[in-house]
Design a protein around this motif. Structure first.
Motif, PDB file in Angstrom:
ATOM      1  N   ILE A  19       0.840  -1.203   0.000  1.00 55.38           N
ATOM      2  CA  ILE A  19       0.000   0.000   0.000  1.00 55.38           C
ATOM      3  C   ILE A  19       0.871   1.248   0.000  1.00 55.38           C
ATOM      4  N   VAL A  20       1.899   1.260   0.823  1.00 51.91           N
ATOM      5  CA  VAL A  20       2.819   2.404   0.874  1.00 51.91           C
ATOM      6  C   VAL A  20       3.529   2.566  -0.472  1.00 51.91           C
ATOM      7  N   ALA A  21       3.934   1.452  -1.078  1.00 50.27           N
ATOM      8  CA  ALA A  21       4.631   1.504  -2.362  1.00 50.27           C
ATOM      9  C   ALA A  21       3.731   2.022  -3.482  1.00 50.27           C
ATOM     10  N   ALA A  22       2.411   1.911  -3.320  1.00 50.78           N
ATOM     11  CA  ALA A  22       1.479   2.354  -4.358  1.00 50.78           C
ATOM     12  C   ALA A  22       1.359   3.867  -4.442  1.00 50.78           C
ATOM     13  N   GLU A  23       1.721   4.564  -3.368  1.00 54.01           N
ATOM     14  CA  GLU A  23       1.608   6.026  -3.373  1.00 54.01           C
ATOM     15  C   GLU A  23       2.419   6.620  -4.521  1.00 54.01           C
ATOM     16  N   GLY A  24       1.760   7.388  -5.366  1.00 56.38           N
ATOM     17  CA  GLY A  24       2.433   8.083  -6.463  1.00 56.38           C
ATOM     18  C   GLY A  24       2.704   7.221  -7.687  1.00 56.38           C
ATOM     19  N   GLU A  25       2.365   5.957  -7.654  1.00 56.17           N
ATOM     20  CA  GLU A  25       2.574   5.089  -8.812  1.00 56.17           C
ATOM     21  C   GLU A  25       1.438   5.267  -9.812  1.00 56.17           C
ATOM     22  N   ALA A  26       1.773   5.256 -11.105  1.00 57.86           N
ATOM     23  CA  ALA A  26       0.757   5.390 -12.142  1.00 57.86           C
ATOM     24  C   ALA A  26      -0.073   4.111 -12.277  1.00 57.86           C
ATOM     25  N   LEU A  27       0.552   2.978 -12.099  1.00 58.06           N
ATOM     26  CA  LEU A  27      -0.147   1.701 -12.207  1.00 58.06           C
ATOM     27  C   LEU A  27      -0.285   1.093 -10.823  1.00 58.06           C
ATOM     28  N   ARG A  28      -1.533   0.887 -10.420  1.00 56.03           N
ATOM     29  CA  ARG A  28      -1.815   0.279  -9.115  1.00 56.03           C
ATOM     30  C   ARG A  28      -2.875  -0.790  -9.294  1.00 56.03           C
ATOM     31  N   PHE A  29      -3.015  -1.630  -8.299  1.00 60.27           N
ATOM     32  CA  PHE A  29      -3.981  -2.714  -8.346  1.00 60.27           C
ATOM     33  C   PHE A  29      -4.924  -2.594  -7.156  1.00 60.27           C
ATOM     34  N   GLU A  30      -6.207  -2.758  -7.429  1.00 57.86           N
ATOM     35  CA  GLU A  30      -7.171  -2.757  -6.336  1.00 57.86           C
ATOM     36  C   GLU A  30      -7.044  -4.087  -5.599  1.00 57.86           C
ATOM     37  N   LEU A  31      -6.975  -4.000  -4.300  1.00 57.93           N
ATOM     38  CA  LEU A  31      -6.819  -5.190  -3.483  1.00 57.93           C
ATOM     39  C   LEU A  31      -8.172  -5.820  -3.212  1.00 57.93           C
ATOM     40  N   GLY A  32      -8.336  -7.051  -3.636  1.00 60.94           N
ATOM     41  CA  GLY A  32      -9.583  -7.779  -3.438  1.00 60.94           C
ATOM     42  C   GLY A  32      -9.387  -8.886  -2.426  1.00 60.94           C
ATOM     43  N   PRO A  33     -10.309  -9.828  -2.380  1.00 62.94           N
ATOM     44  CA  PRO A  33     -10.198 -10.941  -1.433  1.00 62.94           C
ATOM     45  C   PRO A  33      -8.894 -11.715  -1.637  1.00 62.94           C
ATOM     46  N   ILE A  34      -8.330 -12.163  -0.551  1.00 62.64           N
ATOM     47  CA  ILE A  34      -7.092 -12.935  -0.578  1.00 62.64           C
ATOM     48  C   ILE A  34      -7.438 -14.358  -0.165  1.00 62.64           C
ATOM     49  N   GLU A  35      -7.114 -15.309  -1.012  1.00 62.41           N
ATOM     50  CA  GLU A  35      -7.402 -16.704  -0.725  1.00 62.41           C
ATOM     51  C   GLU A  35      -6.113 -17.419  -0.360  1.00 62.41           C
ATOM     52  N   LEU A  36      -6.104 -18.045   0.804  1.00 60.23           N
ATOM     53  CA  LEU A  36      -4.954 -18.809   1.271  1.00 60.23           C
ATOM     54  C   LEU A  36      -5.349 -20.269   1.374  1.00 60.23           C
ATOM     55  N   ASP A  37      -4.557 -21.144   0.788  1.00 62.42           N
ATOM     56  CA  ASP A  37      -4.716 -22.585   0.956  1.00 62.42           C
ATOM     57  C   ASP A  37      -3.496 -23.052   1.723  1.00 62.42           C
ATOM     58  N   LEU A  38      -3.719 -23.602   2.903  1.00 65.47           N
ATOM     59  CA  LEU A  38      -2.627 -23.947   3.796  1.00 65.47           C
ATOM     60  C   LEU A  38      -2.745 -25.382   4.284  1.00 65.47           C
ATOM     61  N   SER A  39      -1.603 -25.985   4.552  1.00 69.77           N
ATOM     62  CA  SER A  39      -1.570 -27.244   5.289  1.00 69.77           C
ATOM     63  C   SER A  39      -1.275 -26.878   6.728  1.00 69.77           C
ATOM     64  N   VAL A  40      -2.102 -27.342   7.633  1.00 73.06           N
ATOM     65  CA  VAL A  40      -1.921 -27.010   9.042  1.00 73.06           C
ATOM     66  C   VAL A  40      -1.896 -28.280   9.884  1.00 73.06           C
ATOM     67  N   ALA A  41      -1.219 -28.191  11.006  1.00 74.25           N
ATOM     68  CA  ALA A  41      -1.237 -29.240  12.019  1.00 74.25           C
ATOM     69  C   ALA A  41      -1.955 -28.664  13.230  1.00 74.25           C
ATOM     70  N   LEU A  42      -2.786 -29.457  13.860  1.00 73.46           N
ATOM     71  CA  LEU A  42      -3.542 -29.011  15.025  1.00 73.46           C
ATOM     72  C   LEU A  42      -2.839 -29.470  16.286  1.00 73.46           C
ATOM     73  N   GLU A  43      -2.821 -28.578  17.278  1.00 77.43           N
ATOM     74  CA  GLU A  43      -2.224 -28.922  18.560  1.00 77.43           C
ATOM     75  C   GLU A  43      -3.194 -28.520  19.659  1.00 77.43           C
ATOM     76  N   ARG A  44      -3.497 -29.434  20.551  1.00 76.59           N
ATOM     77  CA  ARG A  44      -4.369 -29.138  21.680  1.00 76.59           C
ATOM     78  C   ARG A  44      -3.673 -29.637  22.939  1.00 76.59           C
ATOM     79  N   SER A  45      -3.538 -28.742  23.909  1.00 80.89           N
ATOM     80  CA  SER A  45      -2.942 -29.169  25.171  1.00 80.89           C
ATOM     81  C   SER A  45      -4.027 -29.793  26.031  1.00 80.89           C
ATOM     82  N   GLY A  46      -3.641 -30.682  26.949  1.00 76.79           N
ATOM     83  CA  GLY A  46      -4.598 -31.398  27.764  1.00 76.79           C
ATOM     84  C   GLY A  46      -5.032 -30.663  29.009  1.00 76.79           C
ATOM     85  N   GLN A  47      -4.681 -29.398  29.149  1.00 77.90           N
ATOM     86  CA  GLN A  47      -5.016 -28.637  30.347  1.00 77.90           C
ATOM     87  C   GLN A  47      -6.458 -28.132  30.290  1.00 77.90           C
ATOM     88  N   THR A  48      -7.031 -27.847  31.455  1.00 74.63           N
ATOM     89  CA  THR A  48      -8.370 -27.283  31.534  1.00 74.63           C
ATOM     90  C   THR A  48      -8.383 -25.917  30.853  1.00 74.63           C
TER      91      THR A  48
END
Length: 99
Positions: A19-48
């Motif tokens: 966004i900061v880099a876009a200031e004063g630039e002739a060519l800019r892009f409108e920012l739309g939805p960002i889609e992330l596809d991730l592989s995740v590992a789940l961690e749950r501790s056994g505490q209350t």
């Protein structure tokens, strides 16, 4: 592995730089939805009152984690700027590991 919150925080910082880099630039892009596809590992501790934590699996490590608890998730983020009524515009050059 990297915490999901860290991935989103780093993405936010990268978008802010664009966004900061876009200031004063002739060519800019409108920012739309960002889609992330991730592989995740789940961690749950056994505490209350324990929370579930999501760890993003880095490429190359995915095969080892897949054997235990890796899951694929998709997130769609709609970036907004506090107080802005116009769409966000971004610009910038790709970094060494970006396309």
């Amino acid at each position: 592995m990297v915490e999901l919150a860290s991935v989103i925080r780093d993405l936010r910082e990268e978008l802010q730089q664009a966004i900061v880099a876009a200031e004063g630039e002739a060519l800019r892009f409108e920012l739309g939805p960002i889609e992330l596809d991730l592989s995740v590992a789940l961690e749950r501790s056994g505490q209350t009152g324990a929370k579930v934590r999501f760890w993003v699996v880095e490429s190359g490590a995915e095969a080892a984690v897949r054997a235990t608890s890796a899951q694929r998730i998709s997130l769609t983020l709609q970036p907004t700027l506090v107080g802005a009524s116009n769409p966000l515009l971004v610009s910038g050059r790709a970094g060494a590991h970006e396309q």
